[in-house]
Design a protein around this motif. Structure first.
Motif, PDB file in Angstrom:
ATOM      1  N   GLN A 203       0.823  -1.212   0.000  1.00  0.00           N
ATOM      2  CA  GLN A 203       0.000   0.000   0.000  1.00  0.00           C
ATOM      3  C   GLN A 203       0.854   1.258   0.000  1.00  0.00           C
ATOM      4  O   GLN A 203       0.517   2.249  -0.656  1.00  0.00           O
ATOM      5  N   ALA A 204       1.997   1.206   0.733  1.00  0.00           N
ATOM      6  CA  ALA A 204       2.886   2.369   0.745  1.00  0.00           C
ATOM      7  C   ALA A 204       3.456   2.643  -0.638  1.00  0.00           C
ATOM      8  O   ALA A 204       3.554   3.806  -1.076  1.00  0.00           O
ATOM      9  N   GLU A 205       3.825   1.574  -1.361  1.00  0.00           N
ATOM     10  CA  GLU A 205       4.350   1.762  -2.715  1.00  0.00           C
ATOM     11  C   GLU A 205       3.287   2.320  -3.652  1.00  0.00           C
ATOM     12  O   GLU A 205       3.569   3.179  -4.498  1.00  0.00           O
ATOM     13  N   VAL A 206       2.062   1.840  -3.501  1.00  0.00           N
ATOM     14  CA  VAL A 206       0.977   2.357  -4.340  1.00  0.00           C
ATOM     15  C   VAL A 206       0.755   3.841  -4.054  1.00  0.00           C
ATOM     16  O   VAL A 206       0.604   4.662  -4.980  1.00  0.00           O
ATOM     17  N   ILE A 207       0.748   4.195  -2.764  1.00  0.00           N
ATOM     18  CA  ILE A 207       0.541   5.605  -2.393  1.00  0.00           C
ATOM     19  C   ILE A 207       1.688   6.470  -2.893  1.00  0.00           C
ATOM     20  O   ILE A 207       1.486   7.570  -3.417  1.00  0.00           O
ATOM     21  N   ARG A 213       3.248  10.418  -9.321  1.00  0.00           N
ATOM     22  CA  ARG A 213       2.536  10.722 -10.565  1.00  0.00           C
ATOM     23  C   ARG A 213       1.851  12.087 -10.468  1.00  0.00           C
ATOM     24  O   ARG A 213       1.935  12.905 -11.396  1.00  0.00           O
ATOM     25  N   GLN A 214       1.190  12.322  -9.332  1.00  0.00           N
ATOM     26  CA  GLN A 214       0.529  13.617  -9.160  1.00  0.00           C
ATOM     27  C   GLN A 214       1.539  14.760  -9.163  1.00  0.00           C
ATOM     28  O   GLN A 214       1.281  15.835  -9.722  1.00  0.00           O
ATOM     29  N   LYS A 215       2.715  14.527  -8.539  1.00  0.00           N
ATOM     30  CA  LYS A 215       3.753  15.555  -8.527  1.00  0.00           C
ATOM     31  C   LYS A 215       4.220  15.871  -9.945  1.00  0.00           C
ATOM     32  O   LYS A 215       4.367  17.050 -10.321  1.00  0.00           O
ATOM     33  N   ALA A 216       4.474  14.815 -10.754  1.00  0.00           N
ATOM     34  CA  ALA A 216       4.924  15.029 -12.124  1.00  0.00           C
ATOM     35  C   ALA A 216       3.876  15.777 -12.948  1.00  0.00           C
ATOM     36  O   ALA A 216       4.197  16.679 -13.723  1.00  0.00           O
ATOM     37  N   VAL A 217       2.598  15.407 -12.733  1.00  0.00           N
ATOM     38  CA  VAL A 217       1.529  16.082 -13.474  1.00  0.00           C
ATOM     39  C   VAL A 217       1.450  17.557 -13.070  1.00  0.00           C
ATOM     40  O   VAL A 217       1.329  18.452 -13.926  1.00  0.00           O
TER      41      VAL A 217
END
Length: 293
Positions: A203-207, A213-217
């Protein structure tokens, strides 16, 4: 005292004795049966005030509340043939007074003796079907429920008793058995802990991946917006410069020449070989900027 008074006193005394032996009370917490010359005449007499024939009828009363029977510790074997000492107790009450009196003669001690035999037999059968781990930690509640149901199938019809509940107070294991059980329980808990940790890491890796991804976007969108704003600013600046230049081209030509002189001669060690009649010295040769032919 006169003979007449004595006779009246004797009659009154006899009447009181007969009345006291003719009336009996059954409390709410009691169950009772009426015997006639030792034989059962009436069963399950309701609570309240009742009458009987003196010296003919006899009343037997029993406690109708939930009673506790504390069994002696007994040794039982599990399905792995491992022994253990089990200390248990049972909660029971009279359900059918007629059957209870017929089977036990109304003796509470005899009823508990018969009940103890059935409890020991039931515990022995239940323990023999389960492993040590299931008995100690896994299925004790289910074991007690199954045992209570099995006991009631017999005691309701044969003893007139309802078994409310059967519980194990304590289970003592031999040292070698205890050690193996504790090792197995420890390994089981460690396995569960590893599973929880693995799920947590997943779960930590998914988060973390979602956050990256959100940071890159966000950064890409911010860079896009910044470049767009910068382009608009540069376009507006160029338009302003062009508009200003068109208002007085000669002035801006002179200003560019001054900037060129400043950048060229700002270093003391700079050496420049230029034709004095070149475009570079246009405003040095003539303040009006008229180029000589």
């Amino acid at each position: 005292m006169s003979p007449k008074s004595l006779a009246i006193a004797i009659v009154v005394f006899i009447g009181v004795v007969i009345a006291s032996n003719s009336i009996y009370i059954v409390k709410e917490t009691e169950r009772a049966v009426l015997l006639q010359f030792g034989a059962l005449d009436r069963a399950d007499i309701k609570p309240g005030l009742h009458f009987k024939i003196p010296f003919v009828h006899q009343v037997r009363k029993f406690d109708a509340r939930v009673l506790t029977f504390d069994a002696r510790p007994e040794r039982f074997l599990t399905v792995e043939k491992k022994g253990m000492m089990v200390d248990s107790f049972a909660k029971w009450r009279i359900r059918d007074v007629n059957t209870y009196y017929t089977s036990t003669n109304g003796d509470e001690l005899r009823a508990e003796t018969l009940l103890a035999q059935r409890i020991n037999e039931g515990l022995r059968n239940q323990f023999a079907q389960r492993s040590l781990l299931e008995v100690v930690s896994g299925e004790r509640d289910q074991l007690m429920t199954d045992l209570t149901n099995a006991l009631n199938e017999f005691t309701n019809s044969s003893l007139g008793i309802e078994v409310v509940d059967v519980r194990v107070k304590r289970i003592d294991l031999p040292d070698d058995v205890s050690e193996s059980v504790f090792r197995r329980m420890t390994s089981e808990r460690e396995r569960e802990a590893r599973e929880h940790r693995a799920k947590g890491r997943e779960q930590a890796e998914v988060i973390q991946a979602d956050a990256d991804r959100q940071k890159a976007v966000i950064e890409a969108e911010a860079y896009r917006d910044a470049e767009f704003l910068r382009g608009e600013g540069d376009a507006k600046a160029a338009a302003i410069y062009a508009e200003a230049y068109n208002q007085d081209p000669e002035f801006y030509s002179f200003l560019r020449s001054l900037r060129a002189y400043k950048e060229t001669f700002k270093g003391r060690g700079d050496l420049l070989l230029v034709d004095p009649e070149s475009e570079f010295f246009r405003y040095l040769n003539d303040p009006n900027g008229v180029q000589k032919n």
